[in-house]
Write a protein that holds these residues in place. Sequence first.
Motif, PDB file in Angstrom:
ATOM      1  N   MET B 184       0.836  -1.201   0.000  1.00 45.66           N
ATOM      2  CA  MET B 184       0.000   0.000   0.000  1.00 45.66           C
ATOM      3  C   MET B 184       0.867   1.245   0.000  1.00 45.66           C
ATOM      4  O   MET B 184       0.596   2.212  -0.709  1.00 45.66           O
ATOM      5  N   GLU B 185       1.920   1.213   0.808  1.00 48.08           N
ATOM      6  CA  GLU B 185       2.810   2.365   0.881  1.00 48.08           C
ATOM      7  C   GLU B 185       3.560   2.539  -0.438  1.00 48.08           C
ATOM      8  O   GLU B 185       3.759   3.652  -0.912  1.00 48.08           O
ATOM      9  N   GLU B 186       3.979   1.395  -1.034  1.00 52.44           N
ATOM     10  CA  GLU B 186       4.661   1.467  -2.330  1.00 52.44           C
ATOM     11  C   GLU B 186       3.730   2.057  -3.374  1.00 52.44           C
ATOM     12  O   GLU B 186       4.127   2.914  -4.168  1.00 52.44           O
ATOM     13  N   ALA B 187       2.484   1.588  -3.381  1.00 54.58           N
ATOM     14  CA  ALA B 187       1.509   2.092  -4.349  1.00 54.58           C
ATOM     15  C   ALA B 187       1.332   3.597  -4.184  1.00 54.58           C
ATOM     16  O   ALA B 187       1.358   4.349  -5.163  1.00 54.58           O
ATOM     17  N   ALA B 188       1.182   4.035  -2.939  1.00 52.12           N
ATOM     18  CA  ALA B 188       1.010   5.459  -2.680  1.00 52.12           C
ATOM     19  C   ALA B 188       2.216   6.240  -3.176  1.00 52.12           C
ATOM     20  O   ALA B 188       2.077   7.286  -3.816  1.00 52.12           O
ATOM     21  N   THR B 194       3.799  12.006  -1.080  1.00 58.87           N
ATOM     22  CA  THR B 194       4.992  12.216  -0.264  1.00 58.87           C
ATOM     23  C   THR B 194       4.929  11.250   0.910  1.00 58.87           C
ATOM     24  O   THR B 194       3.892  10.643   1.179  1.00 58.87           O
ATOM     25  N   ARG B 195       6.056  11.136   1.624  1.00 56.08           N
ATOM     26  CA  ARG B 195       6.100  10.233   2.768  1.00 56.08           C
ATOM     27  C   ARG B 195       5.060  10.660   3.821  1.00 56.08           C
ATOM     28  O   ARG B 195       4.391   9.829   4.423  1.00 56.08           O
ATOM     29  N   LEU B 196       4.929  11.975   3.987  1.00 49.97           N
ATOM     30  CA  LEU B 196       3.981  12.492   4.972  1.00 49.97           C
ATOM     31  C   LEU B 196       2.540  12.162   4.579  1.00 49.97           C
ATOM     32  O   LEU B 196       1.729  11.751   5.407  1.00 49.97           O
ATOM     33  N   GLN B 197       2.234  12.314   3.279  1.00 52.53           N
ATOM     34  CA  GLN B 197       0.886  11.982   2.808  1.00 52.53           C
ATOM     35  C   GLN B 197       0.598  10.499   2.998  1.00 52.53           C
ATOM     36  O   GLN B 197      -0.489  10.110   3.401  1.00 52.53           O
ATOM     37  N   THR B 198       1.595   9.666   2.682  1.00 53.00           N
ATOM     38  CA  THR B 198       1.430   8.218   2.865  1.00 53.00           C
ATOM     39  C   THR B 198       1.144   7.919   4.328  1.00 53.00           C
ATOM     40  O   THR B 198       0.250   7.137   4.652  1.00 53.00           O
ATOM     41  N   PHE B 199       1.893   8.581   5.205  1.00 53.00           N
ATOM     42  CA  PHE B 199       1.695   8.354   6.632  1.00 53.00           C
ATOM     43  C   PHE B 199       0.290   8.759   7.047  1.00 53.00           C
ATOM     44  O   PHE B 199      -0.432   8.009   7.696  1.00 53.00           O
ATOM     45  N   ARG B 200      -0.111   9.937   6.599  1.00 56.72           N
ATOM     46  CA  ARG B 200      -1.389  10.500   7.019  1.00 56.72           C
ATOM     47  C   ARG B 200      -2.580   9.682   6.493  1.00 56.72           C
ATOM     48  O   ARG B 200      -3.557   9.475   7.192  1.00 56.72           O
TER      49      ARG B 200
END
Lengths: 283, 288
Positions: B184-188, B194-200
């Motif tokens: 999911m993180e890779e897809a994002a 951005t890393r922050l958007q993925t986190f959020r």
Amino acid sequence: MTSYYRNAIDDPPLLRAAFTTMAVTFIGLFLLLPLVTVFWQALGGGLDAVWDAITSHDALMAIRLTLLTAVITVPLNLVFGISAAWAIAKFDFHGKSLLTTLIDLPFSVSPVVAGLVYVLMFGLQGWLGPWLRDHDVKIIFALPGIVLATLFVTVPFVARELIPLMTDQGRAEEEAAISLGASGWSTFWRVTLPNIKWGLLYGVLLCNARAMGEFGAVSVVSGHINGLTNTMPLQVEVLYNDYEYVSAFAVASLLAFLALVTLVLKSFLEWQYADEIAATHRH
Amino acid sequence: MNSGGSMTLAILSNGTRKVRRSILPGFGLSLGFTLFYLSAVVLVPLAALVIKPWSLGLDGFWNVLTSPRTLAALKLSFGAAAIAAMLNTVFGFVVAWVLVRYRVPGHWILDALVDLPFALPTAVAGIALSSLYALNGWLGGPLSHLGAKVAYTPLGVVVALVFIGLPFVVRTIEPVLAGLERDMEEAAATLGATRLQTFRHIILPALAPALITGAAMAFARGVGEYGSVIFIAGNIPMRSEIAPLLIVIRLEEFDYAGAAAVGFIMLALSFVMLFAFNALQHWMGKRQ
């Protein structure tokens, strides 16, 4: 551009460094430093002082009482844990989730309240107080009260490890054994027990650590009689309040050592038997 | 239900229900013993706590609860536990993140230390924290030069509760964090997040229920905590006296009903809060 792709789900080095520093500092300041303090303060008076403090009459009696309490409470809660897990994991009945919740109840009750409820029942002005006094039975300010209060706070430890573990394992193996003519007890000893032994040990380890270290519940029912109803944690309190800091930290260091042994055994159990315990590791 | 075994209901294809009894033995014995033991050790004694305060009469009960000293103690216990739970949620997340995602040297030592508050008797933690944060202590000295007094103030209570609550948060988040699918993180990331958007948007929603559970457990433990707090708190009535200590003081005065009243209200408030946490969790689960 493969390197870009790999970096995309890894944290930037700066964030990585910041998080690592934060975690290490936090653990160092809040967890490691208190532990170091205990040994440092104990050894501040020299090894002889530590030895004298640990081998004084009151300290030895406290060690004896702590061991005695653990020897009584841990096996009782072990039998309870197995019994509860057998009923809940191997059978279907109404109110199963309520029962599971009730078993965890002591974890959401203050230890002081755990001691208080027994004083309300068995204390001089409690429900059974006058009857107990007339028949010369001592529960509060004596060993039975200490055992009961310790039982209350340690009830869930074995059960909460075994219930999810045995539920996951299902009942097929036991049903096969019974169908082939094994008795209930031999099914339990030869089929169930080998499957749950590491989870069982894990629960017993945590139960024992709490039983030996319990303070709040025991302090309410003990009466703090030196050499008689003081467990090791209570002895630490008494010495500390008497400004006998070296002695207090000497007894405390013995308890801290016990905690370290518990942690090492716990890591060992988790590392060696990850599969069996993984299912039960829910806290 | 007889003692031979429990009944399993199976719905047959024609809609009639058939009772299948488990062939395993010991249902009556194990359930009977479990109920007896739990009642004797936990439920009946707790009933005493529910009944006792009413011997004061409704007015007497109300007077105990609304006395300034009781209110101050309850406010401190619940307030400090809430602040400590929030701090532990933030730091517990960072610790769990580092333990799961980064391979730091000495990883196993950090991991084992997280469980220290579970293993170390609370009285030992209490005297250790007290001596650390006292004015002549390793941390208390430097902190006092900065103008912060920790020992014998409400801040000391928070420090003790942060110590005691950390493992609840870390151990609840860890398995969820370890089980997160990295796809999911890779897809994002490949879609330009951005890393922050993925986190959020990816990591935080998946982690939220565990964060809430961990915070609730740390909070519940903090409200009732006694041993690690009383040494560092200084126990000044109306200022740094926690509710469990007030129960102990009332018991020492042989005021059983007064002690039971404070214990009863602590128990009731804890249940209300745990119920609220459960509802919040349920609501967040539905939203996803």
